[in-house]
Design a protein around this motif. Sequence first.
Motif, PDB file in Angstrom:
ATOM      1  N   PRO A 188       0.804  -1.232   0.000  1.00 33.22           N
ATOM      2  CA  PRO A 188       0.000   0.000   0.000  1.00 33.22           C
ATOM      3  C   PRO A 188       0.836   1.282   0.000  1.00 33.22           C
ATOM      4  CG  PRO A 188      -0.867  -1.572   1.588  1.00 33.22           C
ATOM      5  CD  PRO A 188       0.462  -2.106   1.136  1.00 33.22           C
ATOM      6  N   ALA A 189       2.005   1.227   0.645  1.00 30.10           N
ATOM      7  CA  ALA A 189       2.885   2.395   0.659  1.00 30.10           C
ATOM      8  C   ALA A 189       3.782   2.470  -0.563  1.00 30.10           C
ATOM      9  CB  ALA A 189       3.754   2.387   1.919  1.00 30.10           C
ATOM     10  N   ALA A 190       3.866   1.365  -1.323  1.00 36.14           N
ATOM     11  CA  ALA A 190       4.777   1.280  -2.465  1.00 36.14           C
ATOM     12  C   ALA A 190       6.183   1.703  -2.046  1.00 36.14           C
ATOM     13  CB  ALA A 190       4.275   2.108  -3.637  1.00 36.14           C
ATOM     14  N   THR A 191       6.680   1.059  -0.985  1.00 36.59           N
ATOM     15  CA  THR A 191       8.021   1.333  -0.477  1.00 36.59           C
ATOM     16  C   THR A 191       8.714   0.029  -0.132  1.00 36.59           C
ATOM     17  OG1 THR A 191       7.161   1.585   1.782  1.00 36.59           O
ATOM     18  CG2 THR A 191       7.460   3.602   0.484  1.00 36.59           C
ATOM     19  N   ALA A 323       0.285   7.859  -6.281  1.00 29.70           N
ATOM     20  CA  ALA A 323      -0.206   6.473  -6.345  1.00 29.70           C
ATOM     21  C   ALA A 323       0.660   5.690  -7.326  1.00 29.70           C
ATOM     22  CB  ALA A 323      -1.663   6.454  -6.776  1.00 29.70           C
ATOM     23  N   ARG A 324       1.505   4.823  -6.805  1.00 26.24           N
ATOM     24  CA  ARG A 324       2.485   4.125  -7.647  1.00 26.24           C
ATOM     25  C   ARG A 324       2.062   2.663  -7.831  1.00 26.24           C
ATOM     26  NH1 ARG A 324       5.107   7.143  -3.990  1.00 26.24           N
ATOM     27  NH2 ARG A 324       5.749   5.344  -2.734  1.00 26.24           N
ATOM     28  N   PHE A 325       0.935   2.477  -8.521  1.00 26.30           N
ATOM     29  CA  PHE A 325       0.392   1.139  -8.754  1.00 26.30           C
ATOM     30  C   PHE A 325       0.234   0.955 -10.260  1.00 26.30           C
ATOM     31  CE2 PHE A 325      -1.105   2.940  -4.771  1.00 26.30           C
ATOM     32  CZ  PHE A 325      -0.616   2.007  -3.867  1.00 26.30           C
ATOM     33  N   HIS A 326       1.334   0.596 -10.912  1.00 25.56           N
ATOM     34  CA  HIS A 326       1.372   0.578 -12.374  1.00 25.56           C
ATOM     35  C   HIS A 326       1.859  -0.745 -12.967  1.00 25.56           C
ATOM     36  CE1 HIS A 326       0.656   4.900 -12.446  1.00 25.56           C
ATOM     37  NE2 HIS A 326       1.652   5.072 -11.600  1.00 25.56           N
ATOM     38  N   THR A 389       4.529   9.228  15.665  1.00 27.07           N
ATOM     39  CA  THR A 389       3.970   9.608  14.372  1.00 27.07           C
ATOM     40  C   THR A 389       3.233   8.429  13.766  1.00 27.07           C
ATOM     41  OG1 THR A 389       5.847  11.110  14.044  1.00 27.07           O
ATOM     42  CG2 THR A 389       4.475  10.606  12.126  1.00 27.07           C
ATOM     43  N   VAL A 390       1.979   8.625  13.403  1.00 27.16           N
ATOM     44  CA  VAL A 390       1.136   7.574  12.834  1.00 27.16           C
ATOM     45  C   VAL A 390       0.982   7.817  11.345  1.00 27.16           C
ATOM     46  CG1 VAL A 390      -1.086   6.398  12.970  1.00 27.16           C
ATOM     47  CG2 VAL A 390      -0.108   7.441  15.024  1.00 27.16           C
ATOM     48  N   SER A 391       1.245   6.792  10.550  1.00 26.24           N
ATOM     49  CA  SER A 391       1.141   6.902   9.089  1.00 26.24           C
ATOM     50  C   SER A 391       0.008   6.025   8.573  1.00 26.24           C
ATOM     51  CB  SER A 391       2.457   6.482   8.426  1.00 26.24           C
ATOM     52  OG  SER A 391       3.507   7.372   8.754  1.00 26.24           O
ATOM     53  N   PHE A 392      -0.616   6.480   7.492  1.00 25.41           N
ATOM     54  CA  PHE A 392      -1.707   5.742   6.871  1.00 25.41           C
ATOM     55  C   PHE A 392      -1.511   5.685   5.359  1.00 25.41           C
ATOM     56  CE2 PHE A 392      -3.696   7.569  10.703  1.00 25.41           C
ATOM     57  CZ  PHE A 392      -4.253   6.423  11.271  1.00 25.41           C
ATOM     58  N   ARG A 393      -2.059   4.629   4.753  1.00 23.28           N
ATOM     59  CA  ARG A 393      -2.095   4.526   3.299  1.00 23.28           C
ATOM     60  C   ARG A 393      -3.470   4.014   2.872  1.00 23.28           C
ATOM     61  NH1 ARG A 393       1.837   6.862   4.421  1.00 23.28           N
ATOM     62  NH2 ARG A 393       3.938   6.674   3.542  1.00 23.28           N
TER      63      ARG A 393
END
Length: 409
Positions: A188-191, A323-326, A389-393
């Motif tokens: 989801p984060a594309a990382t 959005a890196r979903f390619h 720190t809270v991160s969301f995707r």
Amino acid sequence: MAGFGAALAMPAVVRAQDSDNLFDMFSHNRVMREADREGNTATALSLIETVEPILSFDTAYNLQLAIQNYEQFVAVNGSWDLPQQDWFGLMLGHRRKPVKALKRRLMINGDMAVEERISDTFDERLDAAVRLFQARHGLIINGQIDEPTFYALNVPTDYRLNQLRLNAMRIEQWASALSDRYVVVNIPAATIEAVEASSVVQRHTAVVGKVDRPTPILNSKIHQVKFNPYWTVPKSIIRRDLIKYMNEDPEYLTKFRIRIFDGRGNELQPTDIDWSTEEAVKYTFRQDPGAENSMGHCKIDFYNKHDVYLHDTPQKALFGENARFHSSGCVRVEEVDALVAWLLRDNGGWDITGVQAAFESNERLDVPLTHQVPIHTTYITAWANRQGTVSFRDDVYQHDAAGTVTFAS
């Protein structure tokens, strides 16, 4: 003097509006001059890029703290305010009434320190808060309430709390099976994270699978790096994409140095195939090594039944998107040379300089890893670090919507 006299002749309300607009302009220019926007971006990134891996017991513990905070907020307040349409487009220097509501929201989120007297000016403090919000949600950091930022602000509190709970359970499961050295792809984060001794030593931006061609979630081991590989086009891509491209541009295969072979290894010409049918699926399409190759200068192989892998890419601009979903399931890696050097460090003679030299040579070379490195492709849409720190995707593959916690490898 004539202009000055005309202004005096205007109705009082018009002169007041002009005065406000003039004040707004001067305020905007002053705020823009004094703001350290690059410094605000750097601060935002420092608050999310800590050394604990996304898959770790540290993150699991941090998530539990975040869940407690969100539960307490929901119990007392119900939900935070969702953005109104007049928030859209707000940016540094604006002096508008909606700025106050935006500030209150970001104070609730913890992106901005609480202020007793809230002004209606989009000042440097708010610019820093918006940039932190964008960093936490994996958005392009520009300090503006653009479309992706507006939609991220529009997610209700209870939805975010559900994300935290689901991902706490996912991370607990994965963390129990981790080794000392491993690679994590968070879809989801594309990382990508390269982890060693419980610390992230490298982070890479990635491009992952489309919604209809998802990157599989699995545990495996990286066993080989292929330098300057050929790319054999999968049957699914021939059927879904290649036939369409050839109908649109008969020179497509020639431009991208893709050659065609029959079952006996004989080379065919594009004109030998009827592109109005699916005849092409019967043949092998192979792209020569080089700058146009879809895998770029390297392919990183790990064991799996899906025929997916990590790889370089000539399409570097994709790494700069929100959005890196390619991809068709494989994972493209930004600054892949650094990751390859880390993977091959036990092979002897390989460092970043050697990897870059191998890339530039365009010569084919396969290097099996002396010590295979575990890889985990995961689905984490919410996490927290030791700084709180809270991160969301976004739930791109709808696994949150389905309540999925356990994934089959």
